[in-house]
Design a protein around this motif. Structure first.
Motif, PDB file in Angstrom:
ATOM      1  N   ARG A  78       0.635  -1.444   0.058  1.00 23.15           N
ATOM      2  CA  ARG A  78       0.006   0.024   0.071  1.00 23.15           C
ATOM      3  C   ARG A  78       0.986   1.301   0.026  1.00 23.15           C
ATOM      4  NH1 ARG A  78      -5.482  -1.119   2.797  1.00 23.15           N
ATOM      5  NH2 ARG A  78      -5.302   0.871   3.431  1.00 23.15           N
ATOM      6  N   ARG A  79       1.966   0.912   0.803  1.00 23.66           N
ATOM      7  CA  ARG A  79       2.997   2.402   0.560  1.00 23.66           C
ATOM      8  C   ARG A  79       3.514   2.398  -0.609  1.00 23.66           C
ATOM      9  NH1 ARG A  79       5.973   1.731   6.674  1.00 23.66           N
ATOM     10  NH2 ARG A  79       4.031   2.398   7.920  1.00 23.66           N
ATOM     11  N   HIS A  80       3.671   1.603  -1.429  1.00 24.90           N
ATOM     12  CA  HIS A  80       4.113   1.553  -2.730  1.00 24.90           C
ATOM     13  C   HIS A  80       3.251   1.915  -4.040  1.00 24.90           C
ATOM     14  CE1 HIS A  80       7.757   0.325  -0.520  1.00 24.90           C
ATOM     15  NE2 HIS A  80       8.511   0.765  -1.354  1.00 24.90           N
ATOM     16  N   GLY A  81       1.932   2.432  -3.407  1.00 23.42           N
ATOM     17  CA  GLY A  81       1.083   2.849  -4.452  1.00 23.42           C
ATOM     18  C   GLY A  81       0.009   1.668  -4.872  1.00 23.42           C
ATOM     19  N   TRP A  82      -0.057   0.465  -4.298  1.00 22.34           N
ATOM     20  CA  TRP A  82      -0.952  -0.324  -4.782  1.00 22.34           C
ATOM     21  C   TRP A  82      -2.295   0.096  -3.985  1.00 22.34           C
ATOM     22  CZ3 TRP A  82       0.200  -5.920  -5.829  1.00 22.34           C
ATOM     23  CH2 TRP A  82       1.546  -6.051  -6.627  1.00 22.34           C
ATOM     24  N   ARG A  83      -3.297  -0.269  -4.823  1.00 25.40           N
ATOM     25  CA  ARG A  83      -4.636   0.082  -4.126  1.00 25.40           C
ATOM     26  C   ARG A  83      -5.009  -0.929  -3.114  1.00 25.40           C
ATOM     27  NH1 ARG A  83      -7.668   3.530  -6.974  1.00 25.40           N
ATOM     28  NH2 ARG A  83      -9.633   2.673  -6.049  1.00 25.40           N
ATOM     29  N   PRO A  84      -5.599  -0.480  -2.142  1.00 28.66           N
ATOM     30  CA  PRO A  84      -6.005  -1.633  -0.886  1.00 28.66           C
ATOM     31  C   PRO A  84      -6.759  -2.876  -1.221  1.00 28.66           C
ATOM     32  CG  PRO A  84      -6.797   0.831  -0.388  1.00 28.66           C
ATOM     33  CD  PRO A  84      -6.350   0.707  -1.746  1.00 28.66           C
ATOM     34  N   ALA A  85      -7.558  -2.762  -2.285  1.00 25.10           N
ATOM     35  CA  ALA A  85      -8.361  -4.067  -2.445  1.00 25.10           C
ATOM     36  C   ALA A  85      -7.188  -5.113  -3.377  1.00 25.10           C
ATOM     37  CB  ALA A  85      -9.236  -3.858  -3.352  1.00 25.10           C
ATOM     38  N   LEU A  86      -6.375  -4.414  -4.186  1.00 20.94           N
ATOM     39  CA  LEU A  86      -5.470  -5.112  -5.041  1.00 20.94           C
ATOM     40  C   LEU A  86      -4.288  -5.698  -3.943  1.00 20.94           C
ATOM     41  CD1 LEU A  86      -4.291  -6.198  -7.586  1.00 20.94           C
ATOM     42  CD2 LEU A  86      -3.094  -4.164  -7.818  1.00 20.94           C
ATOM     43  N   ALA A  87      -3.776  -4.958  -3.155  1.00 15.57           N
ATOM     44  CA  ALA A  87      -2.723  -5.298  -2.277  1.00 15.57           C
ATOM     45  C   ALA A  87      -3.673  -6.359  -1.147  1.00 15.57           C
ATOM     46  CB  ALA A  87      -2.156  -4.334  -1.359  1.00 15.57           C
ATOM     47  N   ALA A  88      -4.612  -6.516  -0.886  1.00 16.05           N
ATOM     48  CA  ALA A  88      -5.228  -7.324  -0.005  1.00 16.05           C
ATOM     49  C   ALA A  88      -5.504  -8.766  -0.494  1.00 16.05           C
ATOM     50  CB  ALA A  88      -6.454  -7.029   0.461  1.00 16.05           C
ATOM     51  N   SER A  89      -5.976  -8.641  -2.120  1.00 14.36           N
ATOM     52  CA  SER A  89      -6.254  -9.695  -3.015  1.00 14.36           C
ATOM     53  C   SER A  89      -4.490 -10.818  -3.069  1.00 14.36           C
ATOM     54  CB  SER A  89      -6.636  -9.502  -3.993  1.00 14.36           C
ATOM     55  OG  SER A  89      -7.831  -8.772  -4.087  1.00 14.36           O
ATOM     56  N   VAL A  90      -3.836  -9.656  -3.434  1.00 18.46           N
ATOM     57  CA  VAL A  90      -2.217 -10.535  -3.726  1.00 18.46           C
ATOM     58  C   VAL A  90      -1.803 -11.292  -2.342  1.00 18.46           C
ATOM     59  CG1 VAL A  90      -0.092 -10.010  -4.044  1.00 18.46           C
ATOM     60  CG2 VAL A  90      -1.830  -8.799  -5.303  1.00 18.46           C
ATOM     61  N   VAL A  91      -2.031 -10.468  -1.302  1.00 12.23           N
ATOM     62  CA  VAL A  91      -1.433 -10.972  -0.107  1.00 12.23           C
ATOM     63  C   VAL A  91      -2.286 -12.161   0.389  1.00 12.23           C
ATOM     64  CG1 VAL A  91      -1.130 -10.566   2.478  1.00 12.23           C
ATOM     65  CG2 VAL A  91      -0.473  -8.895   0.889  1.00 12.23           C
ATOM     66  N   THR A  92      -3.727 -12.224   0.022  1.00 12.55           N
ATOM     67  CA  THR A  92      -4.393 -13.633   0.444  1.00 12.55           C
ATOM     68  C   THR A  92      -4.073 -14.532  -0.394  1.00 12.55           C
ATOM     69  OG1 THR A  92      -6.427 -11.905   1.033  1.00 12.55           O
ATOM     70  CG2 THR A  92      -6.854 -13.933   0.726  1.00 12.55           C
ATOM     71  N   VAL A  93      -3.973 -14.318  -1.564  1.00 13.60           N
ATOM     72  CA  VAL A  93      -3.448 -15.656  -2.611  1.00 13.60           C
ATOM     73  C   VAL A  93      -2.147 -15.966  -2.227  1.00 13.60           C
ATOM     74  CG1 VAL A  93      -2.925 -15.983  -4.688  1.00 13.60           C
ATOM     75  CG2 VAL A  93      -4.885 -14.515  -4.380  1.00 13.60           C
ATOM     76  N   LEU A  94      -1.195 -15.154  -1.993  1.00 11.74           N
ATOM     77  CA  LEU A  94       0.158 -15.514  -1.604  1.00 11.74           C
ATOM     78  C   LEU A  94       0.026 -16.232  -0.053  1.00 11.74           C
ATOM     79  CD1 LEU A  94       2.310 -12.386  -2.267  1.00 11.74           C
ATOM     80  CD2 LEU A  94       2.442 -14.602  -3.268  1.00 11.74           C
ATOM     81  N   PHE A  95      -0.905 -16.104   0.683  1.00 12.90           N
ATOM     82  CA  PHE A  95      -1.063 -16.729   1.990  1.00 12.90           C
ATOM     83  C   PHE A  95      -1.705 -18.160   1.709  1.00 12.90           C
ATOM     84  CE2 PHE A  95      -3.715 -18.266   5.585  1.00 12.90           C
ATOM     85  CZ  PHE A  95      -2.654 -18.089   6.254  1.00 12.90           C
ATOM     86  N   LEU A 128     -12.425 -13.029   6.180  1.00 16.80           N
ATOM     87  CA  LEU A 128     -12.242 -11.767   6.938  1.00 16.80           C
ATOM     88  C   LEU A 128     -10.852 -11.259   6.972  1.00 16.80           C
ATOM     89  CD1 LEU A 128     -14.205 -13.171  10.126  1.00 16.80           C
ATOM     90  CD2 LEU A 128     -14.931 -11.299   8.876  1.00 16.80           C
ATOM     91  N   MET A 129      -9.868 -12.041   6.722  1.00 17.42           N
ATOM     92  CA  MET A 129      -8.461 -11.686   6.701  1.00 17.42           C
ATOM     93  C   MET A 129      -8.408 -10.732   5.510  1.00 17.42           C
ATOM     94  SD  MET A 129      -5.007 -13.787   5.783  1.00 17.42           S
ATOM     95  CE  MET A 129      -5.254 -13.609   4.030  1.00 17.42           C
ATOM     96  N   PHE A 130      -9.041 -11.052   4.628  1.00 23.52           N
ATOM     97  CA  PHE A 130      -9.176 -10.315   3.233  1.00 23.52           C
ATOM     98  C   PHE A 130      -9.732  -9.048   3.603  1.00 23.52           C
ATOM     99  CE2 PHE A 130     -11.495  -8.404  -0.347  1.00 23.52           C
ATOM    100  CZ  PHE A 130     -10.451  -8.175  -1.178  1.00 23.52           C
ATOM    101  N   PHE A 131     -10.892  -8.803   4.257  1.00 22.47           N
ATOM    102  CA  PHE A 131     -11.423  -7.535   4.447  1.00 22.47           C
ATOM    103  C   PHE A 131     -10.612  -6.533   5.530  1.00 22.47           C
ATOM    104  CE2 PHE A 131     -15.241  -9.825   3.075  1.00 22.47           C
ATOM    105  CZ  PHE A 131     -15.609  -9.058   1.795  1.00 22.47           C
ATOM    106  N   PHE A 132      -9.769  -7.358   6.537  1.00 26.70           N
ATOM    107  CA  PHE A 132      -9.142  -6.685   7.516  1.00 26.70           C
ATOM    108  C   PHE A 132      -7.948  -5.999   6.716  1.00 26.70           C
ATOM    109  CE2 PHE A 132     -10.393  -9.503  11.155  1.00 26.70           C
ATOM    110  CZ  PHE A 132     -11.525  -8.895  11.347  1.00 26.70           C
ATOM    111  N   LEU A 133      -7.420  -6.733   5.527  1.00 25.85           N
ATOM    112  CA  LEU A 133      -6.097  -6.096   5.014  1.00 25.85           C
ATOM    113  C   LEU A 133      -6.560  -4.840   4.329  1.00 25.85           C
ATOM    114  CD1 LEU A 133      -4.450  -9.449   3.953  1.00 25.85           C
ATOM    115  CD2 LEU A 133      -3.897  -8.019   5.812  1.00 25.85           C
ATOM    116  N   LYS A 134      -7.901  -5.227   3.512  1.00 27.56           N
ATOM    117  CA  LYS A 134      -8.097  -4.097   2.535  1.00 27.56           C
ATOM    118  C   LYS A 134      -8.850  -2.961   3.552  1.00 27.56           C
ATOM    119  CE  LYS A 134     -12.076  -3.374  -0.732  1.00 27.56           C
ATOM    120  NZ  LYS A 134     -12.770  -2.418   0.266  1.00 27.56           N
ATOM    121  N   ASP A 135      -9.611  -2.950   4.387  1.00 28.20           N
ATOM    122  CA  ASP A 135     -10.202  -1.969   5.158  1.00 28.20           C
ATOM    123  C   ASP A 135      -9.622  -1.503   6.622  1.00 28.20           C
ATOM    124  OD1 ASP A 135     -11.844  -1.806   2.783  1.00 28.20           O
ATOM    125  OD2 ASP A 135     -13.553  -3.111   3.626  1.00 28.20           O
TER     126      ASP A 135
END
Length: 353
Positions: free
Chosen positions: A47-64, A155-162
């Motif tokens: 997120r600090r490097h310009g990724w949108r919250p939904a995209l960052a949360a989606s990528v991290v969830t998939v990686l997990f 829930l993890m996805f929504f916590f990461l996003k919002d």
């Protein structure tokens, strides 16, 4: 004062009762918070490097999910590839045990072994209803576990996003001073939970390395899967360590013999004692601001009250209580008396007079 204390106790009892009634929702929420603390640093970096919250949360969830699947594969694939050896080893171990029982000092004959086996079969047949009930209960537990995992991932996805928007939203919903107090306590509690999860990961890594080195030195097969299993089981207090240790000893027994199995058992006991009495209290006390004795007492009390779940949640709950207590103590502390202003206009007027 006594009326206020009684009101607090009644409200605490009501909250605990509600948590018990809503446990099917509360438990996935707790699991989601745990795994969010592990994945949030990566999401925050994106997120600090310009990724949108939904995209960052989606990528991290998939990686997990990929990492979790890799851990399962790391355990399952070597076990499946050596299942034939393990099966032969188990059969040989049973035969050796039977031969040992047939000799002195037990002197158990073949007919006695057969009779005991037939008695066991009869008991199983007579308790078929209980067996079916146990199987149904086990299937229900597995289904509940799958549902909990799925809910926790969403829930993890929504916590990461919002998640970063939660505390400002909470502050807007609360009246008066609560709009400041509750978000502050929530932010400190989040930091405390992150410290707990990271400390558990460090303790699990130490266990996995030390036990893995012992298994490697003894040339026990499946060293890497057993080390991974030890690391993962560290997040489930008591039972996780017992299960991982039992699997390691069993594999050492069927592959290397009784002597190496006893050595593996000794290694596991020593490492678990170091973990419970040295590693875990020291690491968690530094990360959570709790004394090592408080952590030991909290784990013991939690296990006696609620079993495995109580042991898992005992330290975070104790740390949360400490956070609330420290905040209340800060707020109730007497403010420092204002210092005399020797350079202000009042001091100048007094000097001139």
């Amino acid at each position: 004062m006594s009326a206020e204390l009684l009101l607090i106790l009644v409200m605490t009892a009501v909250v605990l009762w509600l948590l018990g009634r809503m446990w099917s929702v509360v438990w996935p929420l707790i699991v989601a918070l745990f795994i969010t603390t592990l994945t949030w640093p990566l999401a925050r970096f994106l997120r600090r490097h310009g990724w949108r919250p939904a995209l960052a949360a989606s990528v991290v969830t998939v990686l997990f999910l990929v990492l979790a699947a890799a851990v399962v594969a790391l355990i399952a694939v070597p076990v499946a590839s050596q299942s034939g050896e393990l099966t032969d080893g188990v059969v040989d171990g049973i035969r050796e045990l039977r031969d040992w029982a047939a000799g002195p000092p037990l002197n158990i004959g073949e007919d006695q072994v057969s009779g005991a086996f037939e008695d066991a079969v009869d008991r199983v047949q007579k308790s078929a209803g209980s067996v079916v009930t146990a199987v149904v209960s086990g299937v229900s537990t597995v289904v509940n576990g799958v549902i909990t995992a799925v809910l926790a991932l969403f829930l993890m996805f929504f916590f990461l996003k919002d998640g970063p928007r939660f505390l400002p939203w909470l502050a807007r919903q609360l009246p008066g001073r609560l709009a400041t107090d509750v978000p502050t306590v929530a932010a400190r509690s989040w930091d405390t939970l992150g410290s707990f999860v990271r400390s558990q990961a460090v303790v699990g890594l130490l266990d996995a390395v030390l036990i893995g080195l012992g298994l490697w030195f003894l040339d026990v097969p499946l060293v890497l899967p057993l080390a991974v299993l030890t690391f993962v089981s560290a997040f489930v207090p008591i039972v996780g360590a017992l299960f991982a240790g039992f699997v390691a000893v069993l594999i050492a027994l069927v592959s290397n013999g009784l002597t190496d199995a006893l050595i593996v058992l000794a290694i596991i006991v020593v490492v678990q004692q170091l973990e419970g009495n040295v590693f875990q209290p020291i690491i968690q006390s530094r990360g959570l601001g709790l004394h090592a004795g408080v952590i030991l007492l909290a784990v013991t009390l939690g296990g006696s009250l609620a079993g495995i779940v109580g042991s898992l949640l005992a330290v975070p709950v104790a740390a949360f209580v400490a956070v609330v207590w420290n905040y209340l103590r800060e707020q109730l502390a007497d403010p420092a008396p204002p210092e005399a202003d020797t350079d202000g206009p009042q001091a100048g007027a007094a000097a001139s007079s």
